[in-house]
Enzyme design. Structure first.
Site, PDB file in Angstrom:
ATOM      1  N   TYR A 126       0.856  -1.182   0.000  1.00  0.00           N
ATOM      2  CA  TYR A 126       0.000   0.000   0.000  1.00  0.00           C
ATOM      3  C   TYR A 126       0.897   1.238   0.000  1.00  0.00           C
ATOM      4  O   TYR A 126       1.329   1.738   1.016  1.00  0.00           O
ATOM      5  CB  TYR A 126      -0.925   0.019   1.218  1.00  0.00           C
ATOM      6  CG  TYR A 126      -1.829  -1.175   1.347  1.00  0.00           C
ATOM      7  CD1 TYR A 126      -2.077  -2.029   0.268  1.00  0.00           C
ATOM      8  CD2 TYR A 126      -2.449  -1.478   2.559  1.00  0.00           C
ATOM      9  CE1 TYR A 126      -2.904  -3.127   0.395  1.00  0.00           C
ATOM     10  CE2 TYR A 126      -3.284  -2.570   2.690  1.00  0.00           C
ATOM     11  CZ  TYR A 126      -3.504  -3.402   1.606  1.00  0.00           C
ATOM     12  OH  TYR A 126      -4.329  -4.489   1.746  1.00  0.00           O
ATOM     13  N   LEU A 176     -17.398  -4.225   1.837  1.00  0.00           N
ATOM     14  CA  LEU A 176     -18.525  -3.547   1.193  1.00  0.00           C
ATOM     15  C   LEU A 176     -18.470  -3.667  -0.324  1.00  0.00           C
ATOM     16  O   LEU A 176     -19.175  -2.973  -1.040  1.00  0.00           O
ATOM     17  CB  LEU A 176     -18.569  -2.071   1.611  1.00  0.00           C
ATOM     18  CG  LEU A 176     -18.884  -1.839   3.085  1.00  0.00           C
ATOM     19  CD1 LEU A 176     -18.783  -0.360   3.435  1.00  0.00           C
ATOM     20  CD2 LEU A 176     -20.279  -2.361   3.422  1.00  0.00           C
ATOM     21  N   PRO A 201     -20.040  -0.658  -3.631  1.00  0.00           N
ATOM     22  CA  PRO A 201     -21.344  -0.973  -4.218  1.00  0.00           C
ATOM     23  C   PRO A 201     -22.445  -1.247  -3.203  1.00  0.00           C
ATOM     24  O   PRO A 201     -23.601  -0.891  -3.427  1.00  0.00           O
ATOM     25  CB  PRO A 201     -21.046  -2.230  -5.050  1.00  0.00           C
ATOM     26  CG  PRO A 201     -19.595  -2.105  -5.408  1.00  0.00           C
ATOM     27  CD  PRO A 201     -18.963  -1.468  -4.199  1.00  0.00           C
TER      28      PRO A 201
END
Length: 293
Positions: free
Chosen positions: A65, A212, A222
């Protein structure tokens, strides 16, 4: 119908007691593709500190990341860390561009990744170090044996896996104790439920990513904007659909630790509030049976 009981804590590796609604820090990186330094560094620090204030004591990150920037942001915001904070990170993936990412599970790569994460996080031992994904070009056993060596050396406390099958978990368990598994799973994408059930049976923490339904190269979740069963149940509880989706995961199994990510404090507070929702048995049955959201 009466609501179901909802355990709020889980022991990772039988000794790390964490709140089951944590925070996934991946979004606090450059975009697209979670690549580069987060654009608003100070806002990212404020969000992480607010998460701690709200009771979050489990934060998930990874070397890829940024790469590296996300771990540096966590240290910048929270070091020296609260005594009960558990930071999980991952290694074994190399990212050189938003759309250029590949596995490297070699012993040399994992050792380099682990050492770099220790330095960026400013710690002597990583609470939970996860193999980000199996490398098809490296023996899976070699990757796990390296993690076991790092554990014996005291550089990592517990070993976790990500993006793995049941057979891979079983193979890893022949070499080392596996404390967690992080695979994709959410209300609308349930292909990972067999792995979840295996982990539940063996008291292994299951950390579903994309809880999610967010795509790694796209913005938004979504399940936060939907119609049908999820919306109806949300209205009944005076909550939002995304909160019900997170609550469903917490009700699904007591070994699940949910790590929704967000870049705003308001959404963070919404996500944390999902831990207080008591779904009824009827709610859960409807959500389990629903085919589309």
């Amino acid at each position: 119908m009466n609501s179901t009981s909802l355990p709020t804590m889980f022991f990772i590796g039988n000794d790390l007691n964490v709140n089951r609604l944590g925070y996934g820090a991946m979004r606090l990186t450059g975009q697209p593709g979670n690549f580069g330094r987060y654009a608003d560094w100070e806002a990212g620090k404020q969000l992480l500190r607010r998460a701690i204030e709200l009771g979050v004591n489990f934060i998930d990150t990874a070397e890829s990341y940024g790469p590296g920037d996300n771990e540096e942001l966590i240290a910048s915001a929270l070091y020296p860390y609260p005594d009960d904070l558990v930071i999980a990170t991952k290694g074994g993936v190399l990212k050189t561009a938003p759309d250029s990412i590949r596995a490297d599970g070699s012993s040399k790569s994992l050792r380099r990744s682990c050492e770099a994460s220790l330095q960026r996080l400013k710690i002597d031992q990583i609470d939970l170090y996860q193999l980000h994904r199996p490398d098809p070009n490296v023996s899976f056993a070699e990757s796990i044996e390296t993690l076991a060596e790092l554990q014996r050396e005291g550089k990592i406390r517990h070993i976790g896996l990500s993006n793995v099958t049941i057979s891979q978990i079983e193979a890893a368990r022949q070499i080392a104790k596996i404390a967690s598994v992080q695979n994709r799973l959410n209300l609308a994408e349930r292909a990972g439920e067999e792995v979840l059930d295996f982990c539940t049976q063996h008291n292994i923490a299951f950390i579903p990513y994309a809880p999610l339904g967010a795509h790694p190269l796209k913005r938004g979740a979504p399940l936060a904007n939907t119609e049908g069963t999820l919306t109806e149940i949300a209205a009944h509880h005076d909550m939002k659909p995304n909160q019900i989706a997170l609550s469903w995961m917490l009700h699904r199994a007591s070994n699940i630790i949910v790590i929704p990510g967000t870049t705003t404090i308001s959404h963070l507070e919404e996500n944390i509030a999902a831990a207080s929702i008591a779904l009824t048995a009827d709610d859960i049955k409807l959500l389990n049976e629903a085919q589309a959201f």
